[in-house]
Scaffold this active site. Structure first.
Site, PDB file in Angstrom:
ATOM      1  N   ARG A  95      51.290  67.557 -21.454  1.00  0.00           N
ATOM      2  CA  ARG A  95      51.737  68.922 -21.749  1.00  0.00           C
ATOM      3  C   ARG A  95      53.257  68.933 -21.838  1.00  0.00           C
ATOM      4  NH1 ARG A  95      52.725  73.786 -17.711  1.00  0.00           N
ATOM      5  NH2 ARG A  95      53.137  75.380 -19.273  1.00  0.00           N
ATOM      6  N   GLU A 155      50.054  73.087 -13.906  1.00  0.00           N
ATOM      7  CA  GLU A 155      51.123  72.529 -13.070  1.00  0.00           C
ATOM      8  C   GLU A 155      50.684  72.562 -11.615  1.00  0.00           C
ATOM      9  OE1 GLU A 155      54.981  74.433 -13.390  1.00  0.00           O
ATOM     10  OE2 GLU A 155      54.840  74.541 -15.563  1.00  0.00           O
ATOM     11  N   ASN A 197      49.450  77.525 -12.605  1.00  0.00           N
ATOM     12  CA  ASN A 197      50.511  76.739 -11.994  1.00  0.00           C
ATOM     13  C   ASN A 197      50.565  77.135 -10.528  1.00  0.00           C
ATOM     14  OD1 ASN A 197      50.983  76.036 -14.643  1.00  0.00           O
ATOM     15  ND2 ASN A 197      52.974  77.052 -14.794  1.00  0.00           N
ATOM     16  N   GLU A 230      54.262  80.887 -17.262  1.00  0.00           N
ATOM     17  CA  GLU A 230      54.721  81.647 -16.098  1.00  0.00           C
ATOM     18  C   GLU A 230      55.426  82.960 -16.461  1.00  0.00           C
ATOM     19  OE1 GLU A 230      56.809  79.071 -13.367  1.00  0.00           O
ATOM     20  OE2 GLU A 230      55.065  77.782 -13.114  1.00  0.00           O
ATOM     21  N   HIS A 242      58.436  78.113 -22.967  1.00  0.00           N
ATOM     22  CA  HIS A 242      58.716  77.714 -21.588  1.00  0.00           C
ATOM     23  C   HIS A 242      60.161  78.119 -21.271  1.00  0.00           C
ATOM     24  CE1 HIS A 242      57.080  74.966 -18.265  1.00  0.00           C
ATOM     25  NE2 HIS A 242      58.226  75.438 -17.798  1.00  0.00           N
ATOM     26  N   TYR A 268      51.888  76.086  -6.588  1.00  0.00           N
ATOM     27  CA  TYR A 268      52.759  75.248  -5.766  1.00  0.00           C
ATOM     28  C   TYR A 268      52.698  75.568  -4.274  1.00  0.00           C
ATOM     29  CZ  TYR A 268      55.020  73.670 -10.053  1.00  0.00           C
ATOM     30  OH  TYR A 268      55.261  73.114 -11.275  1.00  0.00           O
TER      31      TYR A 268
END
Ligand code: JJW
Length: 448
Positions: free
Chosen positions: A77, A353, A294, A166, A121, A296
């Protein structure tokens, strides 16, 4: 010893983004993006770092593809720099910019690596920001023009597409919290930007159906997980509000065709109004083929009157955090995925992600980043639990292939499974690279 084993169908990958890795900011006709402007303005990025050179992947892409090939992954990606391929924001294409991505795609396909393209992005052409950027509805049309051009150029070779990465970061972090480009602190601007990003997503999906009928398209919202500190109603409510901001605001319009009423009201109490035009929600809520997540970090959340617009205070579950200060909460990854599936149904999900910031350097030619391996093991275990619970996961992409320009944190914060020396651009495979390679090859790993 415990074994975690995945099915053969799960796809494995790695992710990057244009401004974070390419460098060559002033080469071959690329125009500046809002991140060039922002990073070149003193005080915005740690140590005054900019993406001028980054990992120099613009010149070293063949070497990067060799690292991908040896890793044995299925999907890479990456994102396209809008201002590299369409320097005026709209209108004519820059042949050199298009050639760079064409060459990268050709190189990937040579080794049977599927490209997955992110169209946006965060690096909006500065010429469009000068006309109001994402606050201006004209940017929706500009994005569609750019997206259509990319579908026409690459749609025959690339079947996996992501519109917006995002959107929470590109709207609220960038226009309300002022931490990312363009660095505004204006709630009304952020609310407008969030809606325009989603509308741009919808419009591009519509164009995609015409131009790449055999491809798949989605978007990639980011979220953390807030677990109520206690069963008390005030803690539950605080977490709900916090999650509404990250999750429902960016997902209800896509999957339910509406924005969460409670959040519209909270924004209104802070003098920000949601402006929707006729047809927007129909565009936004068109079916998509998958969505990216995504993930984290996560925390416990509890009510605190003083804690901002949503009165939610985060309490880390334990004291471990990665080198960027984000609490480690792998259980939240499982909970988030399960919750998303329950809320929005069986839409296939890619983990677009997931990864960890650890700033290990090279010692005797090696980078021993055991903490990153531990983080990946914990999160892949959560992913496995989610798959077992019936969540339709199509693939897992680690962030990131390379240490890179970590936005407002600059180069100090390293997420790569490959170490970059930012003076020489030398690449060194970390221990996590070898661990990931092994996991991808065997579809399994051991927890000891
Ligand atoms: C939130 C922290 C103050 C990127 C945030 C800062 C301060 C209230 C990593 N994902 O580099 C979120 N990343 O480009 C995309 N994701 O605020 C890819 N989210 O809050 C990675 C940063 C982020 C953030 C950073």
């Amino acid at each position: 010893m415990t074994t975690i084993e995945f099915s053969k169908e799960l796809k494995w990958g790695a992710a990057t983004a244009s401004y974070q890795i390419e460098g060559a900011a002033n080469e071959d006709g690329r125009s500046p993006s809002i991140w060039d402007t922002f990073s070149h303005t003193p005080g915005n990025v740690k140590n005054g770092d900019t993406g001028d050179h980054a990992c120099n992947s613009y010149h070293l892409y063949k070497e990067d593809v060799q690292h991908l090939k040896d890793l044995g992954i299925d999907i890479y990606r990456f994102s396209i720099s809008w201002s590299r391929v369409m320097p005026e924001g709209t209108g004519s294409l820059n042949p050199a910019g298009v050639a760079y991505y064409r060459n990268l795609i050709t190189e990937l396909l040579k080794y049977d690596i599927e490209p997955m393209i992110t169209l946006y992005h965060w690096d909006l052409p500065q010429v469009l920001q000068d006309k109001g950027g994402w606050e201006n509805r004209a940017t929706i049309d500009a994005f569609n023009e750019y997206a259509e051009a990319m579908f026409k150029e690459f749609g025959d070779q690339v079947k996996n597409w992501i519109t917006i990465n995002e959107p929470w970061c590109a709207s609220f972090l960038s226009n309300f919290l002022g931490i990312h480009a363009p660095g505004k602190k204006d709630l009304q601007a952020a609310v407008d930007v969030s809606h325009h990003l989603l509308t741009a997503h919808g419009k591009a999906v519509q164009s995609f159906r015409e131009l790449v009928p055999d491809g798949e398209i989605g978007y990639a919202p980011n979220l953390g997980w807030l677990e109520p500190f206690s069963p008390a109603a005030e803690d539950q409510d605080a977490c709900r509000r916090g999650m509404l901001w990250q999750k429902e605001w960016f997902m209800d319009p896509v999957f339910k065709g509406s924005y969460p009423e409670e959040l519209i009201q909270i924004f209104k109490e802070h003098d920000a109004v949601l402006h929707i035009e006729e047809g927007d929600l129909e565009l936004i809520s068109q079916p998509i083929d998958f969505y990216g997540i995504n993930y984290y970090t996560g925390s416990l959340g509890r009510h605190n009157d003083e804690a901002g617009m949503f009165q939610v205070e985060e309490v880390p579950l334990d004291y471990r955090q990665t080198d960027i200060g984000w609490p480690i909460y792998a259980d939240g990854f499982y909970k988030a995925l399960k919750n998303l599936n329950e809320t929005y149904g069986d839409v296939p999900i890619y983990i677009t992600e997931n990864g960890a910031c650890y700033n290990h350097g090279v010692e005797d030619g090696k980078v021993n980043d055991q903490e990153r391996i531990d983080y990946l093991k914990q999160h892949l275990t959560s992913l496995h639990r989610a798959i077992k619970a019936g969540v339709p996961i199509k693939g897992y992409l680690v962030w990131s292939l390379l240490d890179n320009f970590e936005w407002a944190e600059g180069y100090e914060k390293r997420f790569g499974i490959i170490h970059i020396n930012f003076d020489t651009f030398e690449r060194t495979r970390k221990e996590s690279y070898y661990w990931y390679k092994n996991t991808v090859e065997n579809k399994r790993f051991e927890i000891t």
